[in-house]
Design an enzyme around this catalytic site. Structure first.
Site, PDB file in Angstrom:
ATOM      1  N   PRO A   1       0.851  -1.193   0.000  1.00 40.65           N
ATOM      2  CA  PRO A   1       0.000   0.000   0.000  1.00 40.65           C
ATOM      3  C   PRO A   1       0.886   1.243   0.000  1.00 40.65           C
ATOM      4  CG  PRO A   1       0.020  -1.044   2.169  1.00 40.65           C
ATOM      5  CD  PRO A   1       0.819  -1.932   1.271  1.00 40.65           C
TER       6      PRO A   1
ATOM      7  N   GLY B   1       2.368   4.991   0.648  1.00 40.58           N
ATOM      8  CA  GLY B   1       2.263   6.047   1.659  1.00 40.58           C
ATOM      9  C   GLY B   1       1.940   5.553   3.054  1.00 40.58           C
ATOM     10  N   SER B   2       2.176   4.281   3.337  1.00 42.72           N
ATOM     11  CA  SER B   2       1.757   3.734   4.628  1.00 42.72           C
ATOM     12  C   SER B   2       2.914   3.445   5.566  1.00 42.72           C
ATOM     13  CB  SER B   2       0.969   2.444   4.412  1.00 42.72           C
ATOM     14  OG  SER B   2      -0.199   2.734   3.702  1.00 42.72           O
TER      15      SER B   2
ATOM     16  N   SER C   1       7.555   4.103  -1.737  1.00 43.76           N
ATOM     17  CA  SER C   1       8.194   5.084  -2.602  1.00 43.76           C
ATOM     18  C   SER C   1       9.677   4.735  -2.831  1.00 43.76           C
ATOM     19  CB  SER C   1       8.028   6.474  -1.965  1.00 43.76           C
ATOM     20  OG  SER C   1       8.940   7.364  -2.509  1.00 43.76           O
ATOM     21  N   ALA C   2      10.387   4.397  -1.756  1.00 42.31           N
ATOM     22  CA  ALA C   2      11.806   4.039  -1.914  1.00 42.31           C
ATOM     23  C   ALA C   2      11.955   2.748  -2.708  1.00 42.31           C
ATOM     24  CB  ALA C   2      12.464   3.893  -0.545  1.00 42.31           C
TER      25      ALA C   2
ATOM     26  N   ASP D   1      14.975   4.371   4.054  1.00 44.27           N
ATOM     27  CA  ASP D   1      13.998   3.611   3.262  1.00 44.27           C
ATOM     28  C   ASP D   1      14.672   3.016   2.024  1.00 44.27           C
ATOM     29  OD1 ASP D   1      12.304   4.671   5.137  1.00 44.27           O
ATOM     30  OD2 ASP D   1      10.823   5.404   3.716  1.00 44.27           O
TER      31      ASP D   1
HETATM   32  C1  MEV Z   1      10.147   7.283   6.909  1.00 42.52           C
HETATM   33  O1  MEV Z   1       9.996   5.924   6.522  1.00 42.52           O
HETATM   34  C2  MEV Z   1      11.164   7.404   7.989  1.00 42.52           C
HETATM   35  C3  MEV Z   1      11.396   8.825   8.526  1.00 42.52           C
HETATM   36  O2  MEV Z   1      12.380   8.699   9.560  1.00 42.52           O
HETATM   37  C4  MEV Z   1      11.860   9.785   7.442  1.00 42.52           C
HETATM   38  C5  MEV Z   1      13.281   9.488   6.950  1.00 42.52           C
HETATM   39  O3  MEV Z   1      14.038   8.796   7.622  1.00 42.52           O
HETATM   40  O4  MEV Z   1      13.615  10.016   5.872  1.00 42.52           O
HETATM   41  C6  MEV Z   1      10.139   9.404   9.171  1.00 42.52           C
END
Ligand code: MEV
Length: 303
Positions: A83, A85-86, A91-92, A134
């Site tokens: 999913p 954005g969860s 995205s990565a 990520d």
């Molecule tokens: C996002 O998956 C993790 C955060 O720590 C952002 C980041 O590390 O870039 C919230």
């Protein structure tokens, strides 16, 4: 066909943006991508379509990735098993899988450093200032120690990790959640810095638990991490409820994963995965199980 993992952050999200180490693990669900030579560069992800010259966010991210790889014109297709954005690194994983597909279609080796640089360019369009955790987890199997200075290092697990993953609330924007913590730090630096130091200690202890196979210890540290994340205002009622349901059903620990504000919760299971998934399903929470194999953690990160 190129592939990349989704990820969970076992401990340390948000703090990792400020240079504190964090621990992440790749999960089985991820992204598949393929690329073929074409007259102009385009990207299709399910129903979404962009050209590299687009002004859309997707088009700009794709153009940044192609520029980082100095790629020829390609038509790229990607398929998401996660999913978006969860907090599960969709995205990565897209950035890494597309970079691998582009290199392969360009006749180049899937060089890890080039893939990381291209995924960072892709992520930069969405997240402004990503820590890189990520993309590191998307590109490597097993469990990783990550900090912004030294990058990813593998953690050799003593025992497999069995996780239940529940989608607690609708997703929130990582960029906005990271900006929210930055604003809180400007207003209340003493509160945020104390939380960051607390998280640093939890992460260091969690590494020892993972190496020793102490899953109850790891679960407690995850619960403490969730408390500190709530103090940074990145938790939600839905996340707290999802964590409580998991703990009541026998989770050793439960917390949000990723940026919070919605999205996914992870629960560490010890023979309790079915009970946790059933409790979540009973409450109308979408969920699935995943595992991180001790054997996969031995795979070198330099692949
Ligand atoms: C996002 O998956 C993790 C955060 O720590 C952002 C980041 O590390 O870039 C919230």
């Amino acid at each position: 066909m190129a592939r990349a993992n989704g990820k969970v952050i076992l401990l340390g999200e948000h703090a990792v943006v400020y240079g504190v180490p964090a621990i992440a693990a790749g999960i089985e669900r991820g992204v598949l991508a393929s690329a073929q030579p074409a007259d102009s560069s385009s990207l299709r992800i399910g129903e979404r379509y962009a050209r590299a010259a687009d002004e859309s966010e997707l088009g700009r991210a794709f153009a940044a990735l192609l520029a980082a790889l100095d790629a020829p014109r390609l038509a790229v297709q990607a398929c998401l098993e996660l999913p978006p954005g969860s907090g599960l690194g969709a995205s990565a994983a897209l950035g890494v899988a597309i970079a691998r597909a582009v290199l392969s279609a360009s006749g180049c080796e899937p060089d890890a450093a080039r893939v990381q640089a291209a995924a960072a360019a892709w992520e930069g369009v969405y997240h402004g200032n990503p820590s890189g955790i990520d993309a590191a987890a998307a590109a490597h199997d097993g469990c990783l120690w990550f900090d912004r200075q030294s990058g990813p290092q593998p953690i050799v697990l003593r025992r497999d990790l069995v996780l239940a993953i529940g989608l607690a609330d609708p997703p929130a924007s990582t960029k906005l959640m990271v900006e929210g913590v930055a604003r809180l730090r400007e207003r209340r630096p003493e509160v945020v810095d104390k939380a960051l130091e607390g998280i640093r200690a939890l992460v260091a202890n969690a590494k020892l638990c993972l190496e020793a196979g102490d899953l109850p210890g790891l679960g407690s540290l995850m619960n403490y991490n969730q408390m500190l994340l709530s103090g940074l205002f990145v938790s939600t009622e839905g996340i707290e409820r999802c964590c409580a349901l998991a703990r009541d059903a026998g989770a050793l620990g439960a917390k949000l994963t990723g940026a919070g504000g919605g999205g996914a919760v992870i629960a560490l299971c010890d023979g309790t995965a079915q009970a946790i998934l059933a409790a979540w399903q009973g409450a109308g929470i979408d969920c699935f199980g995943s595992s991180v194999r001790a054997r996969a953690a031995e795979v070198s990160v330099a692949k």
